[in-house]
Design an enzyme around this catalytic site. Structure first.
Site, PDB file in Angstrom:
ATOM      1  N   ASP A 107       2.508 -15.512  -2.439  1.00 51.15           N
ATOM      2  CA  ASP A 107       3.126 -14.189  -2.431  1.00 51.15           C
ATOM      3  C   ASP A 107       4.167 -14.005  -3.524  1.00 51.15           C
ATOM      4  O   ASP A 107       4.215 -12.961  -4.178  1.00 51.15           O
ATOM      5  CB  ASP A 107       3.772 -13.928  -1.069  1.00 51.15           C
ATOM      6  CG  ASP A 107       3.963 -12.443  -0.816  1.00 51.15           C
ATOM      7  OD1 ASP A 107       5.079 -11.947  -1.048  1.00 51.15           O
ATOM      8  OD2 ASP A 107       3.005 -11.766  -0.423  1.00 51.15           O
ATOM      9  N   ARG A 166      -7.856  -0.924   9.975  1.00 56.93           N
ATOM     10  CA  ARG A 166      -8.697  -1.460  11.047  1.00 56.93           C
ATOM     11  C   ARG A 166      -8.635  -0.609  12.306  1.00 56.93           C
ATOM     12  O   ARG A 166      -9.455  -0.776  13.211  1.00 56.93           O
ATOM     13  CB  ARG A 166      -8.286  -2.905  11.348  1.00 56.93           C
ATOM     14  CG  ARG A 166      -8.766  -3.879  10.293  1.00 56.93           C
ATOM     15  CD  ARG A 166      -8.323  -5.295  10.553  1.00 56.93           C
ATOM     16  NE  ARG A 166      -6.901  -5.479  10.282  1.00 56.93           N
ATOM     17  CZ  ARG A 166      -6.296  -6.663  10.200  1.00 56.93           C
ATOM     18  NH1 ARG A 166      -6.994  -7.765  10.382  1.00 56.93           N
ATOM     19  NH2 ARG A 166      -5.016  -6.758   9.953  1.00 56.93           N
ATOM     20  N   ALA A 173       0.839  -1.206   0.000  1.00 58.26           N
ATOM     21  CA  ALA A 173       0.000   0.000   0.000  1.00 58.26           C
ATOM     22  C   ALA A 173       0.872   1.254   0.000  1.00 58.26           C
ATOM     23  O   ALA A 173       0.586   2.224  -0.709  1.00 58.26           O
ATOM     24  CB  ALA A 173      -0.926  -0.002   1.211  1.00 58.26           C
ATOM     25  N   HIS A 198      -8.639 -10.263   0.957  1.00 57.52           N
ATOM     26  CA  HIS A 198      -8.918  -9.691  -0.365  1.00 57.52           C
ATOM     27  C   HIS A 198     -10.365  -9.901  -0.788  1.00 57.52           C
ATOM     28  O   HIS A 198     -11.027  -8.975  -1.274  1.00 57.52           O
ATOM     29  CB  HIS A 198      -7.992 -10.305  -1.419  1.00 57.52           C
ATOM     30  CG  HIS A 198      -6.583  -9.837  -1.334  1.00 57.52           C
ATOM     31  ND1 HIS A 198      -5.598 -10.224  -2.216  1.00 57.52           N
ATOM     32  CD2 HIS A 198      -5.975  -8.989  -0.459  1.00 57.52           C
ATOM     33  CE1 HIS A 198      -4.454  -9.656  -1.895  1.00 57.52           C
ATOM     34  NE2 HIS A 198      -4.652  -8.908  -0.824  1.00 57.52           N
ATOM     35  N   TYR A 201     -12.545  -0.575   7.219  1.00 60.44           N
ATOM     36  CA  TYR A 201     -12.627  -0.806   5.776  1.00 60.44           C
ATOM     37  C   TYR A 201     -14.019  -0.447   5.265  1.00 60.44           C
ATOM     38  O   TYR A 201     -14.172   0.034   4.131  1.00 60.44           O
ATOM     39  CB  TYR A 201     -12.313  -2.271   5.459  1.00 60.44           C
ATOM     40  CG  TYR A 201     -10.940  -2.715   5.906  1.00 60.44           C
ATOM     41  CD1 TYR A 201      -9.827  -1.905   5.724  1.00 60.44           C
ATOM     42  CD2 TYR A 201     -10.755  -3.959   6.508  1.00 60.44           C
ATOM     43  CE1 TYR A 201      -8.557  -2.318   6.128  1.00 60.44           C
ATOM     44  CE2 TYR A 201      -9.495  -4.379   6.913  1.00 60.44           C
ATOM     45  CZ  TYR A 201      -8.405  -3.552   6.725  1.00 60.44           C
ATOM     46  OH  TYR A 201      -7.158  -3.962   7.124  1.00 60.44           O
ATOM     47  N   LYS A 242      -2.466  -8.592  -5.858  1.00 52.80           N
ATOM     48  CA  LYS A 242      -2.237 -10.014  -6.101  1.00 52.80           C
ATOM     49  C   LYS A 242      -1.710 -10.679  -4.821  1.00 52.80           C
ATOM     50  O   LYS A 242      -1.101 -10.000  -3.995  1.00 52.80           O
ATOM     51  CB  LYS A 242      -1.282 -10.215  -7.293  1.00 52.80           C
ATOM     52  CG  LYS A 242       0.041  -9.429  -7.192  1.00 52.80           C
ATOM     53  CD  LYS A 242       1.044 -10.120  -6.287  1.00 52.80           C
ATOM     54  CE  LYS A 242       2.072  -9.166  -5.785  1.00 52.80           C
ATOM     55  NZ  LYS A 242       2.676  -9.652  -4.517  1.00 52.80           N
TER      56      LYS A 242
END
Length: 321
Positions: free
Chosen positions: A177, A38, A17, A80, A59, A98
Site C-alpha cells: 500500500d 458488491r 475511489a 485487482h 462488478y 496501485k
C-alpha cells in the site's frame, strides 16, 4: 483529448475511489457515469452525493455496462487481478489502482490479456502524472550520473485487525500500500535493480508493518527506501547525482514543491500548488491515450509495471531468507 468526455465506470467504493471521483470534477476529460459495488446499498451511498447516474450492485454488471467507455478498478488489492480481467474481457479499457496486482504473475496475465484484445491498460500510479514529477523527469539530465535515490512513505494507523492495511486477506501490509510509491519512484529514475536487500518488521496480524529496502543497480547506483504503518515519516524523496541533486518536499508522491541543488552555484526552488488530490492528471493521461488510439502510456508503460511487481516480489522474498 476526446470531443466528448470519457464516461468512467468506477469499480469499488472505498477511499481512493471517492478521491478519484471527486478529482475528476476538476477536469473536462471525463465524468463518472457509473459505479459498481458488491451491494446495491454501497453503490447508492457512493453515487448519491456525487450525482452518479448509474449504480450497479455487482462488478460484473459494471464491466458489462454499454454506456461506459473505461473502467477504473479501485477495489482492495487482492481483487485487482480478477476485476481488471472482468473489464478487459468485456472489451473495456482499464485503469487499475496501485499496486497493480498482488504479484508479477498476475500482472503479466493482465498485460497479456490486454495485448491479446488490443485494449488500453495502465497502472494508476498517479504520482507519475503530477506536474512536479513531470518537471523532475525533464531535469534528470542536469544531475549527472545518479548515485543514490532516497524515498520513504510512513503513515500512522490504529491497530485494528479489521482495517484493510492490517488484514492479510485484504492484501494488508506497508509494502503493497505505501511502499509501492518509493519502489515506483526508484524505478522511474533508475529502472529495475540488479540486487535487492530488505528487512521487515511484522504487525500484530502478521502483515509487514515496516519495510526497509536497499536496491543496487548496474553502474553502482543505489536506492534507499522505506515504508511503515506505525508512524508518520517525512515522506520526502531525493535524487542525488554527481552534478546536482533534487530534494522533493513531503509528501513527494502527491502535489509537491522541490529544489534543484547543484554541486556548485545557486539552488532553484520550484513550487507546485494544486487543487484536489492530484488524481485528475492520470485521468487526463488515459483520455489522451485513448483519443490517440494507444493501448498504453509511455509515462507508465506496462513493461515497467510488471518490472515493479517483480521487484516487489523480490523484496518479499528477501525478507524470508
Amino acid at each position: 483529448m476526446n470531443d466528448k468526455p470519457l464516461r468512467w465506470g468506477i469499480m469499488g467504493t472505498g477511499g481512493i475511489a471517492k478521491a478519484f471521483a471527486d478529482d475528476l470534477r476538476l477536469t473536462t476529460s471525463g465524468v463518472v457515469a457509473a459505479v459498481g459495488s458488491r451491494t446495491a446499498e454501497s453503490a447508492e451511498r457512493f453515487a448519491e452525493p456525487r450525482n452518479i447516474p448509474t449504480r450497479h450492485s455487482s462488478y460484473e454488471a459494471l464491466a458489462g455496462d454499454p454506456d461506459i467507455d473505461v473502467v477504473y478498478v479501485a477495489t482492495p488489492h487482492p481483487l485487482h487481478h480478477g476485476n481488471a480481467r472482468l473489464a478487459l474481457e468485456a472489451g473495456k479499457p482499464v485503469l487499475v489502482e496501485k499496486p497493480f496486482t498482488m504479484d508479477a504473475a498476475e500482472a503479466r496475465d493482465l498485460v497479456e490479456l490486454a495485448r491479446d484484445k488490443n485494449l488500453f491498460l495502465m497502472e494508476a500510479m498517479w504520482t507519475r502524472f503530477l506536474p512536479h514529477v513531470r518537471h523532475i523527469r525533464e531535469l534528470l539530465p542536469r544531475l549527472g550520473d545518479v548515485v543514490t535515490v532516497f524515498a520513504d512513505h510512513g503513515q500512522w494507523f490504529a491497530e485494528d485487525p479489521g482495517f484493510r492495511l492490517f488484514a492479510p486477506e485484504l492484501g494488508g501490509g506497508a509494502l503493497l500500500d505505501l511502499g509501492i510509491y518509493p519502489v515506483s519512484f526508484a524505478s522511474m529514475v533508475l529502472g529495475a535493480p540488479e540486487r535487492v536487500a530488505a528487512m521487515a518488521t511484522p504487525a500484530f496480524t502478521g502483515v509487514d508493518a515496516q519495510m526497509s529496502m536497499l536496491f543496487g543497480y548496474a553502474g553502482g547506483a543505489q536506492a534507499v527506501l522505506s515504508c511503515t504503518l506505525g508512524a508518520v515519516s517525512p515522506t520526502t524523496a531525493s535524487i542525488v547525482g554527481t552534478e546536482a541533486r533534487i530534494e522533493i518536499e513531503g509528501a513527494f508522491y502527491a502535489p509537491a514543491s522541490f529544489t534543484l541543488i547543484p554541486r556548485e552555484g545557486d539552488r532553484s526552488r520550484f513550487e507546485y500548488v494544486d487543487e484536489g488530490r492530484g488524481l485528475r492528471y492520470q485521468a487526463d493521461e488515459v483520455a489522451r491515450r485513448l483519443a490517440n488510439g494507444e493501448v498504453e502510456s509511455p509515462h507508465m508503460p506496462l513493461a515497467e509495471t510488471v518490472s515493479i511487481m517483480t521487484t516487489m516480489d523480490e523484496v518479499r522474498a528477501a525478507t524470508r531468507t
